[in-house]
Scaffold this motif. Structure first.
Motif, PDB file in Angstrom:
ATOM      1  N   ILE A  87     -14.088 -11.471   4.115  1.00  0.00           N
ATOM      2  CA  ILE A  87     -13.082 -10.424   4.223  1.00  0.00           C
ATOM      3  C   ILE A  87     -12.853 -10.116   5.696  1.00  0.00           C
ATOM      4  O   ILE A  87     -13.777  -9.728   6.411  1.00  0.00           O
ATOM      5  N   ASP A  88     -11.633 -10.307   6.155  1.00  0.00           N
ATOM      6  CA  ASP A  88     -11.283 -10.124   7.562  1.00  0.00           C
ATOM      7  C   ASP A  88     -10.768  -8.702   7.765  1.00  0.00           C
ATOM      8  O   ASP A  88      -9.580  -8.424   7.615  1.00  0.00           O
ATOM      9  N   PHE A  89     -11.672  -7.807   8.115  1.00  0.00           N
ATOM     10  CA  PHE A  89     -11.309  -6.397   8.241  1.00  0.00           C
ATOM     11  C   PHE A  89     -10.284  -6.177   9.354  1.00  0.00           C
ATOM     12  O   PHE A  89      -9.379  -5.342   9.214  1.00  0.00           O
ATOM     13  N   GLU A  90     -10.401  -6.922  10.440  1.00  0.00           N
ATOM     14  CA  GLU A  90      -9.451  -6.759  11.548  1.00  0.00           C
ATOM     15  C   GLU A  90      -8.046  -7.191  11.138  1.00  0.00           C
ATOM     16  O   GLU A  90      -7.059  -6.527  11.470  1.00  0.00           O
ATOM     17  N   ALA A  91      -7.969  -8.316  10.408  1.00  0.00           N
ATOM     18  CA  ALA A  91      -6.657  -8.787   9.957  1.00  0.00           C
ATOM     19  C   ALA A  91      -6.040  -7.796   8.979  1.00  0.00           C
ATOM     20  O   ALA A  91      -4.816  -7.572   8.993  1.00  0.00           O
ATOM     21  N   ILE A  92      -6.859  -7.197   8.143  1.00  0.00           N
ATOM     22  CA  ILE A  92      -6.361  -6.214   7.180  1.00  0.00           C
ATOM     23  C   ILE A  92      -5.858  -4.973   7.919  1.00  0.00           C
ATOM     24  O   ILE A  92      -4.757  -4.476   7.656  1.00  0.00           O
ATOM     25  N   GLU A 105     -13.191  -9.186  -6.976  1.00  0.00           N
ATOM     26  CA  GLU A 105     -14.092  -9.563  -5.901  1.00  0.00           C
ATOM     27  C   GLU A 105     -15.379  -8.772  -6.075  1.00  0.00           C
ATOM     28  O   GLU A 105     -15.385  -7.705  -6.691  1.00  0.00           O
ATOM     29  N   THR A 106     -16.463  -9.304  -5.556  1.00  0.00           N
ATOM     30  CA  THR A 106     -17.736  -8.597  -5.598  1.00  0.00           C
ATOM     31  C   THR A 106     -17.801  -7.697  -4.362  1.00  0.00           C
ATOM     32  O   THR A 106     -18.095  -8.170  -3.254  1.00  0.00           O
ATOM     33  N   ILE A 107     -17.517  -6.428  -4.554  1.00  0.00           N
ATOM     34  CA  ILE A 107     -17.459  -5.460  -3.465  1.00  0.00           C
ATOM     35  C   ILE A 107     -18.693  -4.568  -3.519  1.00  0.00           C
ATOM     36  O   ILE A 107     -18.952  -3.914  -4.531  1.00  0.00           O
ATOM     37  N   ASP A 108     -19.463  -4.550  -2.420  1.00  0.00           N
ATOM     38  CA  ASP A 108     -20.596  -3.640  -2.356  1.00  0.00           C
ATOM     39  C   ASP A 108     -20.167  -2.334  -1.679  1.00  0.00           C
ATOM     40  O   ASP A 108     -19.033  -2.205  -1.197  1.00  0.00           O
ATOM     41  N   GLN A 109     -21.079  -1.372  -1.654  1.00  0.00           N
ATOM     42  CA  GLN A 109     -20.724  -0.063  -1.122  1.00  0.00           C
ATOM     43  C   GLN A 109     -20.301  -0.137   0.342  1.00  0.00           C
ATOM     44  O   GLN A 109     -19.322   0.508   0.762  1.00  0.00           O
ATOM     45  N   GLN A 110     -21.028  -0.928   1.140  1.00  0.00           N
ATOM     46  CA  GLN A 110     -20.700  -1.032   2.562  1.00  0.00           C
ATOM     47  C   GLN A 110     -19.305  -1.612   2.769  1.00  0.00           C
ATOM     48  O   GLN A 110     -18.530  -1.111   3.598  1.00  0.00           O
ATOM     49  N   THR A 111     -18.968  -2.649   2.015  1.00  0.00           N
ATOM     50  CA  THR A 111     -17.639  -3.258   2.141  1.00  0.00           C
ATOM     51  C   THR A 111     -16.563  -2.280   1.703  1.00  0.00           C
ATOM     52  O   THR A 111     -15.512  -2.145   2.351  1.00  0.00           O
ATOM     53  N   GLN A 117     -11.926   2.992   5.130  1.00  0.00           N
ATOM     54  CA  GLN A 117     -11.603   3.563   6.429  1.00  0.00           C
ATOM     55  C   GLN A 117     -10.262   3.041   6.947  1.00  0.00           C
ATOM     56  O   GLN A 117      -9.662   3.616   7.857  1.00  0.00           O
ATOM     57  N   ILE A 118      -9.791   1.940   6.363  1.00  0.00           N
ATOM     58  CA  ILE A 118      -8.491   1.383   6.743  1.00  0.00           C
ATOM     59  C   ILE A 118      -7.377   1.999   5.906  1.00  0.00           C
ATOM     60  O   ILE A 118      -6.340   2.412   6.438  1.00  0.00           O
ATOM     61  N   ALA A 119      -7.596   2.065   4.583  1.00  0.00           N
ATOM     62  CA  ALA A 119      -6.588   2.616   3.669  1.00  0.00           C
ATOM     63  C   ALA A 119      -7.244   2.886   2.324  1.00  0.00           C
ATOM     64  O   ALA A 119      -8.317   2.343   2.024  1.00  0.00           O
ATOM     65  N   PRO A 120      -6.624   3.710   1.490  1.00  0.00           N
ATOM     66  CA  PRO A 120      -7.150   3.908   0.135  1.00  0.00           C
ATOM     67  C   PRO A 120      -7.344   2.553  -0.549  1.00  0.00           C
ATOM     68  O   PRO A 120      -6.444   1.709  -0.532  1.00  0.00           O
ATOM     69  N   THR A 121      -8.518   2.360  -1.145  1.00  0.00           N
ATOM     70  CA  THR A 121      -8.904   1.058  -1.679  1.00  0.00           C
ATOM     71  C   THR A 121      -9.246   1.168  -3.159  1.00  0.00           C
ATOM     72  O   THR A 121     -10.062   2.009  -3.556  1.00  0.00           O
ATOM     73  N   VAL A 122      -8.609   0.310  -3.970  1.00  0.00           N
ATOM     74  CA  VAL A 122      -8.844   0.293  -5.409  1.00  0.00           C
ATOM     75  C   VAL A 122      -9.716  -0.902  -5.738  1.00  0.00           C
ATOM     76  O   VAL A 122      -9.375  -2.049  -5.416  1.00  0.00           O
TER      77      VAL A 122
END
Length: 303
Positions: A87-92, A105-111, A117-122
């Motif tokens: 996951i490219d956080f800078e590109a996002i 996707e397998t999303i953990d709490q840290q991710t 912090q970038i935008a509301p995430t579902v």
């Protein structure tokens, strides 16, 4: 500024916002998001049917933009992608999104926290294992986040109606065991489990899943010998190089369907958005009927 749950801090409540519950809490999504980024492997396929073209999406299959339902949804322009490995956080962040989808996707709490912090995430509900959210649940969550809940319900009804028609026209599907052999062109055999979204359409059509899933050795290929076999990732000619495979009754009796990873069909089963499922239904239903009724099965390598 964004809170840790992906909601924007505001001076007062936003009456037009929607709240999406997920495995790490809730996300408040502002009304009418304009810049959508998809992070999940297949999330783009669930956004496009609502007339929303992501400003950026994660690359999964390189030929995604060539699929007919994607061309139709984007007027042939396709979607902009970024690399798939991580996951490219800078590109996002550079896309300045006002909504991020990261459901398949397998999303953990840290991710999740970093994305929020970038935008509301579902992300996905806690009701399902990672990357096992059913297509209809994913579609309804996506539609709700986009403020298009009724359209999402209509799309689910359309696909389910077509599935019901196929089952009624082919009652022989019900209760038969169908094995999905995934990626055997490299010499291995991986049998998709019951809850894998890539075999969800077969289950919806009434087929049962084999008892054993996961990696299977050449010495145990009899586990593939059930009512119908679907080979995803190799041609009939490629599989003929394996004597053990060729001896299986389901192969000898022409009850096996083959497609390659490059085919539209393989892409449709992988992405599993509503338009992709409708495409796969049109291709698969007659060939599954042929397999179970002693008729020749078509080559689906380019389907």
């Amino acid at each position: 500024m964004l809170t840790s749950c992906g909601s924007q801090q505001e001076s007062g409540p936003n009456p037009d916002a929607v709240t999406i519950a997920h495995k790490f809490g809730e996300t408040e999504v502002p009304a009418d998001p304009q810049r959508v980024v998809t992070v999940g492997w297949t999330d783009q396929d669930f956004v496009l049917p609502f007339g929303v073209v992501p400003v950026s999406t994660r690359e999964f299959f390189t030929k995604y933009n060539d699929y007919p339902w994607v061309k139709a949804a984007t007027q042939g322009k396709g979607v902009t992608t970024w690399g798939a490995d991580t996951i490219d956080f800078e590109a996002i962040a550079a896309q300045k999104p006002d909504l991020i989808f990261a459901i398949y996707e397998t999303i953990d709490q840290q991710t999740y926290d970093r994305l929020s912090q970038i935008a509301p995430t579902v992300i996905q509900s806690s009701e399902y294992a990672d990357e096992e959210t059913p297509w209809d649940v994913q579609l309804l969550a996506t539609g709700k986040a986009l403020g298009k809940e009724q359209q999402a319900e209509d799309l689910v009804a359309e696909v389910e109606g077509r599935i019901d028609q196929a089952r009624q026209a082919n009652p022989e599907f019900d209760g038969k065991t169908l094995v999905v052999d995934f990626g055997p062109e490299s010499g291995g055999h991986y049998l998709l489990p019951e809850n894998d979204p890539r075999r969800a359409l077969f289950t919806a059509l009434g087929f049962k899943t084999q008892e054993v899933d996961g990696d299977v050795s050449e010495e145990k290929l009899d586990l593939l010998d059930r009512d119908v076999l679907f080979v995803n990732g190799a041609t009939k000619e490629q599989m003929a190089a394996s004597p053990a495979f060729s001896r299986l009754g389901v192969v000898r009796d022409d009850r096996t369907l083959y497609t390659t990873f490059e085919s539209n069909l393989s892409g449709a089963l992988t992405y599993s958005g509503p338009d992709a499922l409708l495409y796969a239904l049109d291709v698969l239903t007659p060939q599954l009927a042929n397999a179970l009724n002693g008729r020749p099965v078509a080559d689906l390598a380019d389907a």
